[in-house]
Design an enzyme around this catalytic site. Structure first.
Site, short mmCIF file in Angstrom:
data_model
loop_
_atom_site.label_atom_id
_atom_site.label_comp_id
_atom_site.label_asym_id
_atom_site.label_seq_id
_atom_site.Cartn_x
_atom_site.Cartn_y
_atom_site.Cartn_z
N LEU A 1 0.83 -1.20 0.00
CA LEU A 1 0.00 0.00 0.00
C LEU A 1 0.87 1.25 0.00
CD1 LEU A 1 -2.65 -1.13 2.63
CD2 LEU A 1 -2.84 -1.18 0.14
N CYS A 2 0.29 2.33 -0.45
CA CYS A 2 0.94 3.63 -0.50
C CYS A 2 1.56 3.93 0.88
CB CYS A 2 -0.09 4.70 -0.85
SG CYS A 2 0.57 6.35 -1.01
N PRO A 3 2.79 4.37 0.93
CA PRO A 3 3.66 4.82 -0.16
C PRO A 3 4.66 3.77 -0.64
CG PRO A 3 4.61 5.53 1.89
CD PRO A 3 3.34 4.76 2.23
N ASP B 1 -2.52 -1.76 -5.45
CA ASP B 1 -3.03 -0.58 -4.75
C ASP B 1 -3.60 0.42 -5.77
OD1 ASP B 1 -3.55 1.64 -3.21
OD2 ASP B 1 -1.51 1.83 -2.41
#
Length: 78
Positions: free
Chosen positions: A13-15, A40
């Site tokens: 997932l981000c980042p 994502d």
């Protein structure tokens, strides 16, 4: 599309995908292509911005019905 390297960012997932992308792009020679595989949805926003900001070329981006996102990024010259 032909590529010289692959970044598998499935499940991240981000980042994290963009952080890993930054590391992988440094390993490539100018004009080489990296294929990114991600799950994502935020990568649809983050990866084009990453390319624009750093001057790399986003050659193509695709999404399949299984929730996977694919990107082909060509490293900038010099």
């Amino acid at each position: 599309m032909q590529h010289q390297a692959v970044l598998d960012a499935e499940g991240l997932l981000c980042p994290e995908p963009v952080m890993m992308l930054h590391v992988e792009m440094r390993k490539l020679e100018p004009k080489e292509v990296l294929k990114v595989i991600a799950t994502d949805p935020s990568t649809t926003r983050d990866i084009p911005k990453f390319c624009q900001f750093l001057g790399h070329t986003l050659l193509d981006q695709q999404q399949n019905d299984d929730g996977f996102y694919f990107y082909w990024i060509q490293k900038k010259e010099g």
